[in-house]
Design an enzyme around this catalytic site. Structure first.
Site, PDB file in Angstrom:
ATOM      1  N   SER A 268       0.831  -1.198   0.000  1.00 58.44           N
ATOM      2  CA  SER A 268       0.000   0.000   0.000  1.00 58.44           C
ATOM      3  C   SER A 268       0.875   1.260   0.000  1.00 58.44           C
ATOM      4  O   SER A 268       1.663   1.455  -0.922  1.00 58.44           O
ATOM      5  CB  SER A 268      -0.951  -0.038   1.199  1.00 58.44           C
ATOM      6  OG  SER A 268      -1.949   0.950   1.109  1.00 58.44           O
ATOM      7  N   ASP A 356      -9.860  -5.088  -4.251  1.00 52.24           N
ATOM      8  CA  ASP A 356      -9.220  -4.108  -3.374  1.00 52.24           C
ATOM      9  C   ASP A 356      -9.931  -2.771  -3.550  1.00 52.24           C
ATOM     10  O   ASP A 356      -9.846  -2.146  -4.606  1.00 52.24           O
ATOM     11  CB  ASP A 356      -7.735  -3.972  -3.738  1.00 52.24           C
ATOM     12  CG  ASP A 356      -6.951  -3.114  -2.758  1.00 52.24           C
ATOM     13  OD1 ASP A 356      -7.565  -2.281  -2.074  1.00 52.24           O
ATOM     14  OD2 ASP A 356      -5.719  -3.266  -2.692  1.00 52.24           O
ATOM     15  N   HIS A 395      -7.712  -5.676   0.345  1.00 51.49           N
ATOM     16  CA  HIS A 395      -6.515  -4.847   0.394  1.00 51.49           C
ATOM     17  C   HIS A 395      -5.390  -5.472   1.220  1.00 51.49           C
ATOM     18  O   HIS A 395      -4.223  -5.175   0.988  1.00 51.49           O
ATOM     19  CB  HIS A 395      -6.879  -3.472   0.971  1.00 51.49           C
ATOM     20  CG  HIS A 395      -5.748  -2.493   0.989  1.00 51.49           C
ATOM     21  ND1 HIS A 395      -5.090  -2.078  -0.155  1.00 51.49           N
ATOM     22  CD2 HIS A 395      -5.145  -1.846   2.024  1.00 51.49           C
ATOM     23  CE1 HIS A 395      -4.142  -1.217   0.178  1.00 51.49           C
ATOM     24  NE2 HIS A 395      -4.144  -1.062   1.478  1.00 51.49           N
TER      25      HIS A 395
END
Length: 420
Positions: A268, A356, A395
């Site tokens: 991320s 995601d 995610h």
């Protein structure tokens, strides 16, 4: 003609919701007081708050880094075994930085000597922890020999490990623990994974622990850090430059300890940290890692803000770019992976789940296409691995994909000895 159409479109979008309130009031369905309340709420939420965001660097950093979100509660980062990480050392490094002085003092002499303390874990490979379980006070019950993801280690490696280490460390205590872990990382044949986490919480969050455990089962040393403002690191407000410097400091520490291959794993926001750091290493002509794994990456912060679920109520406002996206760029909160990915030669593996919703799948795939189009032909290859929405990895949980350990092992073994 196009400019006139754009202007009319902006006016329509800016006045649509207030217009609806007024039309409903004119039909007599709601009272004037209700209309006034609705218009006031609209003004506060969609006008005043974006304006506050535009002019508040502190708020911009807070929304981007989310250091105020901490979980699990009451986590003791100095004791990794409390979250199931056996044979793991918790320690600190000092990062030379002027950020701390910018928040506390303008004294020039202080700025030259200041340092920010960041917290780090060093997770030993499973085979090492098992070989020294008694010395490390680790119960043999934690080792599941039926785990299919455990990489078998050659007997010669284990024998070398024991012969070298037993002569230097008949016992492991608080005084020699750091040297013990560093000596293990220095031994030939090892691979070190530097893990750069995303925003919120700390290096002790559950999905991050799962990544460390998978990597240790594959036989790798794992180094995980908390950037400034996170976990038990100093509570300094993060900046892009600051968190990249934190990662660079830890990378340099690893390289000063060992000549073994290093792989960067970013997740991320950590993917933006990783690409920025590799770009800087290349610019300074410094030794870089052997490869980089980007889990759930984005192209840049501007694109990510537009696509983030929290931005949906705001992104159609005509002043969205002016009050939200542009100010973050102006204040150097950019994380431009789409630019940095063409500035270093190392092989890249991108992992992204179709479901995601925090960093949408199309941003990761777009970054992959940019890499293919802009990187040199003789540079390290770029891999892209798509995880179908039906698996519900979202995610954070690509680590639960049964094929992931083999993908990682193949990537590391292919490039750990290559030079690009």
């Amino acid at each position: 003609m196009n400019e006139g159409y754009t202007l009319l479109n902006l006016i329509f979008r800016a006045t649509f919701i207030p217009g609806v309130f007024i039309i409903v009031w004119l039909t007599g369905l709601i009272s004037l007081t209700t209309v006034q309340i609705c218009l006031a709420a609209f003004g506060v939420i969609f006008v005043i708050l974006p304006l506050i965001f535009r002019y508040s660097v502190t708020l911009q950093r807070g929304i981007l880094f989310l250091t105020f979100i901490t979980y699990p509660r009451d986590l003791d980062l100095s004791n990794p075994s409390s979250v199931g990480l056996y044979a793991t050392r918790s320690f600190f490094l000092n990062v030379r930085d002027s950020d701390v002085d910018n928040e506390t003092t303008n004294n020039e002499d202080s700025r030259k000597t200041s340092a920010i303390r960041i917290g780090i874990w060093h997770v030993l490979p499973r085979h090492v922890a098992k070989r020294f379980a008694k010395e490390l006070h680790v119960s043999m019950d934690v080792f599941d020999d039926n785990d299919k993801n455990v990489t078998e280690i050659k007997d010669e490696t284990l024998d070398l490990l024991e012969s070298v280490m037993k002569t230097s460390f008949p016992t492991i205590n608080q005084e020699n623990e750091n040297f013990f872990y560093e000596r293990l990382m220095k031994m030939p044949g090892n691979t070190v994974i530097l893990y750069l986490h995303g925003n919120t919480a700390s290096r002790g969050s559950g999905h991050r622990l799962d990544v460390y455990k998978m990597l240790r089962n594959l036989g790798y040393h794992v180094i995980a850090l908390d950037y400034r403002g996170y976990g038990d690191s100093d509570p300094i407000s993060p900046t892009e430059e600051g968190v990249v410097r934190d990662a660079m400091t830890v990378y340099n520490y690893i390289c000063n300890i060992t000549t073994n291959p290093v792989i960067i794993w970013g997740h991320s926001l950590g993917t933006g940290v990783a690409t920025n750091m590799l770009s800087q290493l290349n610019y300074m002509n410094e030794k870089g890692p052997k490869g980089v794994i980007l889990e759930s990456p984005f192209t840049n912060i501007r694109d990510e803000i537009r696509q983030h679920p929290f931005a949906r109520p705001f992104k159609h406002l005509p002043w969205f770019d002016l009050t939200i996206a542009r100010p973050m760029y102006s204040n150097s909160l950019r994380f431009e992976s789409d630019q940095h990915i063409s500035e270093f030669r190392q092989p890249i593996m991108i992992l992204h789940a179709e479901d995601d919703y925090v960093v949408p799948f199309q941003l990761g795939y777009q970054l992959y296409r940019i890499a293919l189009d802009t990187r040199g032909k003789s540079w390290g290859p770029v891999e892209f691995h798509r995880f179908e929405a039906s698996h519900h990895y979202g995610h954070k949980y690509i680590v639960h994909a049964p094929e992931l350990p083999e993908l990682v092992k193949n990537f590391v073994s292919t490039y750990r000895n290559e030079v690009f």
